[in-house]
Design a protein around this motif. Structure first.
Motif, short mmCIF file in Angstrom:
data_model
loop_
_atom_site.label_atom_id
_atom_site.label_comp_id
_atom_site.label_asym_id
_atom_site.label_seq_id
_atom_site.Cartn_x
_atom_site.Cartn_y
_atom_site.Cartn_z
N GLY A 221 45.67 43.14 46.18
CA GLY A 221 46.31 44.45 46.07
C GLY A 221 46.75 45.04 47.39
N GLY A 222 46.51 44.30 48.48
CA GLY A 222 46.89 44.80 49.80
C GLY A 222 46.14 46.06 50.20
N MET A 223 44.86 46.16 49.80
CA MET A 223 44.09 47.38 50.00
C MET A 223 43.07 47.23 51.12
SD MET A 223 43.27 48.40 46.03
CE MET A 223 43.15 46.70 45.43
N THR A 224 42.77 48.35 51.74
CA THR A 224 41.60 48.41 52.61
C THR A 224 40.35 48.52 51.74
OG1 THR A 224 41.58 50.83 52.73
CG2 THR A 224 42.96 49.65 54.34
N GLU A 225 39.20 48.36 52.36
CA GLU A 225 37.95 48.51 51.62
C GLU A 225 37.83 49.92 51.02
OE1 GLU A 225 34.65 46.92 49.92
OE2 GLU A 225 35.86 45.81 51.39
N GLU A 226 38.24 50.92 51.78
CA GLU A 226 38.17 52.30 51.30
C GLU A 226 39.11 52.52 50.12
OE1 GLU A 226 38.56 51.38 54.47
OE2 GLU A 226 36.47 51.77 55.09
N GLU A 227 40.32 51.97 50.21
CA GLU A 227 41.27 52.11 49.10
C GLU A 227 40.75 51.42 47.84
OE1 GLU A 227 45.49 52.37 51.59
OE2 GLU A 227 44.59 50.41 51.12
N ALA A 498 54.16 37.59 50.73
CA ALA A 498 53.79 36.32 51.37
C ALA A 498 52.56 36.47 52.25
CB ALA A 498 54.97 35.78 52.17
N GLY A 499 52.47 37.57 52.97
CA GLY A 499 51.31 37.78 53.83
C GLY A 499 50.04 37.97 53.05
N VAL A 500 50.14 38.70 51.95
CA VAL A 500 48.98 38.89 51.07
C VAL A 500 48.55 37.57 50.47
CG1 VAL A 500 48.27 39.90 48.86
CG2 VAL A 500 49.48 41.31 50.54
N HIS A 501 49.52 36.77 50.04
CA HIS A 501 49.22 35.47 49.45
C HIS A 501 48.50 34.58 50.47
CE1 HIS A 501 50.80 31.98 46.71
NE2 HIS A 501 49.49 32.01 46.81
N GLU A 502 48.97 34.60 51.68
CA GLU A 502 48.36 33.78 52.71
C GLU A 502 46.92 34.24 53.00
OE1 GLU A 502 47.91 30.63 55.13
OE2 GLU A 502 49.65 31.06 53.84
N GLU A 503 46.71 35.54 53.04
CA GLU A 503 45.36 36.06 53.27
C GLU A 503 44.42 35.67 52.12
OE1 GLU A 503 43.01 40.31 54.08
OE2 GLU A 503 45.19 40.28 53.79
N LEU A 504 44.95 35.69 50.91
CA LEU A 504 44.15 35.30 49.75
C LEU A 504 43.76 33.83 49.84
CD1 LEU A 504 43.03 36.39 47.02
CD2 LEU A 504 45.17 35.62 45.97
N LYS A 505 44.72 32.98 50.20
CA LYS A 505 44.42 31.55 50.33
C LYS A 505 43.40 31.30 51.44
CE LYS A 505 48.75 30.11 50.64
NZ LYS A 505 49.91 29.19 50.73
N GLU A 506 43.53 32.02 52.53
CA GLU A 506 42.58 31.85 53.63
C GLU A 506 41.17 32.27 53.22
OE1 GLU A 506 44.23 34.08 56.82
OE2 GLU A 506 45.79 32.58 57.30
N PHE A 507 41.06 33.34 52.45
CA PHE A 507 39.74 33.78 51.98
C PHE A 507 39.10 32.70 51.11
CE2 PHE A 507 36.93 35.64 48.84
CZ PHE A 507 36.10 36.44 49.61
N VAL A 508 39.89 32.16 50.18
CA VAL A 508 39.37 31.11 49.29
C VAL A 508 38.93 29.90 50.09
CG1 VAL A 508 39.99 29.50 47.45
CG2 VAL A 508 40.67 31.90 47.28
N ALA A 509 39.74 29.48 51.04
CA ALA A 509 39.40 28.31 51.85
C ALA A 509 38.12 28.55 52.66
CB ALA A 509 40.57 27.97 52.78
N ARG A 510 37.99 29.73 53.23
CA ARG A 510 36.79 30.03 54.03
C ARG A 510 35.54 30.04 53.17
NH1 ARG A 510 34.06 34.62 54.82
NH2 ARG A 510 35.71 35.99 54.06
N ARG A 511 35.63 30.67 51.99
CA ARG A 511 34.46 30.74 51.12
C ARG A 511 34.09 29.36 50.57
NH1 ARG A 511 30.90 32.08 50.69
NH2 ARG A 511 30.50 32.87 48.60
N LYS A 512 35.07 28.53 50.32
CA LYS A 512 34.77 27.16 49.90
C LYS A 512 34.05 26.41 51.02
CE LYS A 512 38.26 26.13 46.38
NZ LYS A 512 39.38 25.24 46.01
N ALA A 513 34.53 26.58 52.24
CA ALA A 513 33.89 25.91 53.37
C ALA A 513 32.45 26.38 53.56
CB ALA A 513 34.70 26.17 54.65
N GLU A 514 32.17 27.62 53.19
CA GLU A 514 30.82 28.17 53.28
C GLU A 514 29.93 27.75 52.11
OE1 GLU A 514 32.20 32.27 55.64
OE2 GLU A 514 31.68 32.31 53.49
#
Length: 521
Positions: A221-227, A498-514
């Motif tokens: 959703g392109g939100m901050t934690e507060e939003e 596109a930027g949101v999509h990339e951030e989402l993919k990066e989150f998934v990749a990082r959590r998988k690596a963890e």
């Protein structure tokens, strides 16, 4: 793809052979536009005021004298802080405490997904439908019954996005067992958020899964934690472990969601004659007690958190012990729970369910019974409204399409135009023009309205037998299969930055690596 702003006037009558050909052509179907259906009917209320009070008093006696077992240490500590009696892992609470906590619940709230045009009002007169959730198996006419798999999951998510009569994405429409359980939630939430822009659900199955889901919804959703925390954007559904228990992971997830400002649905699964008394009033009373105990906990921990009470009370086949759905008893239990939800001023969730094994006549009459019970009960969120088979053990795309036909019919049934009584609707001039010897096909009154006068089907075939036979004699599941395939062929995902999509993919990749979520295998 129709969106929220689409003008309803674009919906055209696709009738006759030409209309049938169009439906089978480049566009899979000509469906109704996206809208938030409003339930204009007075609810069916089988119980009088004394019956409502009898169930309320019974639920309060259960909570006060019998207690509810919470297999969650944090929940027990919260109840102790609230002044409730706790013996071991059993909690006792009095009526004054329960009613005070229920008074904190909002009667209405809004769920806002990554596409604000798909925002959903929960409560009031809103009547919302969601996709099938959680079956372990997949079935279609070509494949037969197989364990759930990721490509099948994606197909259901495409159907969920495509159909305008599906308002929210429930749990996994089929469990993709070809993806390891430690990272399955990451792949599934990613596909949900990319393939749909509708409100999504997250499972309360361990801290990692629910926390990951909330972060992914926030990112999408392109939100901050507060939003994200400022208003609800997603929801979870928890089930009690009937009779009289709540388990650790679901209560943990419910508390995490509520504290983050997200919605929680509490749905006891009470089967009369198995996990609940064989009498409907006894089963409903047990269900109410189990639901209210969890909602009271949530409201003490997170005052004002959006909560929905769910009903999943049905009966078993007393010959085999198998669950039965869409029965007369299921319908009455849903209506009775609707009365209780209004008594407590809580939004209501019910389901569109059946016990049939394939998308046949039994599947449709049982599902239709369930869906109309939802309408009659004043339900606000209808789970499993499209695609459910075998008591929740199978998800079927053909059944999904067939169910969407029924959902569209319910939406049309609720359009005020169907019972309008303006002078143009009473049509005295047209009646005088046609007189006793003519017909209405060619009169001006009909010509001005013929494209929008009646419901236009997507899977039903209204031609006569000979025309149907000449065109291949396809029965309903076969027509639904063709529609399903055509939808997949023309499906386009909703846009995502596109930027949101990339951030989402990066989150998934990082959590998988963890390592994702811990499992014992």
């Amino acid at each position: 793809m129709a969106v929220a702003a689409e003008d309803e006037g674009r919906r055209k009558r696709a009738g006759g052979r030409a209309g049938h050909a169009r439906r089978a052509g480049t566009h899979a179907i000509e469906q109704m536009s996206w809208r938030i259906p409003q339930n204009h009917d007075r609810p069916t209320e089988p119980m009088g005021p004394d019956g409502v009070l009898a169930i309320h008093n019974g639920a309060m006696r259960i909570l006060r004298d019998i207690g509810i077992r919470f297999l969650n240490d944090e929940a027990l500590a919260i109840f102790r802080q609230a002044g409730c009696k706790v013996e071991g892992n059993t909690v006792f609470m009095d009526e004054a405490f329960v009613m005070e906590m229920l008074g904190r619940c909002p009667e209405q709230f809004t769920l806002t997904p990554r596409n604000p045009a798909r925002a959903l009002p929960i409560g009031g007169k809103a009547l919302l439908f969601g996709n099938v959730s959680s079956p372990p198996n997949y079935w279609d006419l070509e494949t037969g019954k197989v364990p759930g798999f990721m490509e099948g999951f994606r197909s259901f998510m495409k159907l969920t996005q495509y159909f305008n009569c599906i308002h929210f994405a429930g749990g996994y429409p089929v469990e993709p067992v070809d993806v390891h359980a430690s990272v399955r939630h990451l792949d599934c939430l990613y596909e949900k958020l990319v393939l749909t822009d509708k409100v999504v659900h997250a499972y309360s199955l361990g801290a990692e899964r629910i926390e990951d889901a909330m972060q992914m919804v926030r990112i999408a959703g392109g939100m901050t934690e507060e939003e994200f925390r400022a208003r609800p954007h997603m929801y979870t559904n928890i089930n009690s472990v009937s009779p009289l228990k709540h388990d650790h992971p679901m209560i943990d997830g419910a508390l995490r969601c509520a504290r983050a400002g997200q919605a929680v649905i509490v749905t006891p699964f009470t089967l009369a004659g198995a996990m609940a008394p064989v009498t409907l009033s006894g089963a409903v009373t047990l269900s109410i007690a189990e639901a209210l105990s969890a909602i009271a906990l949530i409201q003490y921990a997170a005052p004002g958190a959006p909560c929905v009470i769910g009903t999943f009370t049905s009966n078993v086949d007393m010959k085999s012990g198998a669950p039965a759905f869409g029965t007369p008893e299921y319908m009455r239990a849903t209506q009775m729970t609707g009365q209780m939800a209004r008594f407590y001023k809580l939004p209501l969730r019910s389901s569109g369910v059946c016990a049939a094994n394939v998308p046949d006549g039994q599947a449709m009459w049982e599902t239709s019974n369930s869906l109309w019970a939802a309408v009659q009960s004043g339900t606000h969120m209808v789970y499993h409204a499209a695609g459910w088979l075998e008591g929740g053990l199978i998800a079927s795309p053909e059944k999904f399409v067939m169910d969407c036909e029924v959902l569209q019919m319910i939406q049309r049934y609720m359009e005020p135009a169907t019972w309008a009584t303006t002078p143009e609707d009473i049509a005295i001039e047209a009646i005088a023009e046609v007189g006793p010897e003519g017909h209405y096909f060619g009169c001006q009154h009909t010509q001005e309205r013929y494209t929008t006068a009646f419901y236009a089907p997507i899977a039903s075939d209204w031609r006569n037998f000979e025309a149907w036979q000449q065109d291949g004699a396809l029965q309903t599941p076969e027509r639904a299969h063709r529609i399903f395939k055509a939808i997949l062929a023309e499906f386009e995902p909703p846009p995502m930055d596109a930027g949101v999509h990339e951030e989402l993919k990066e989150f998934v990749a990082r959590r998988k690596a963890e390592g994702g979520a811990p499992t014992d295998f």
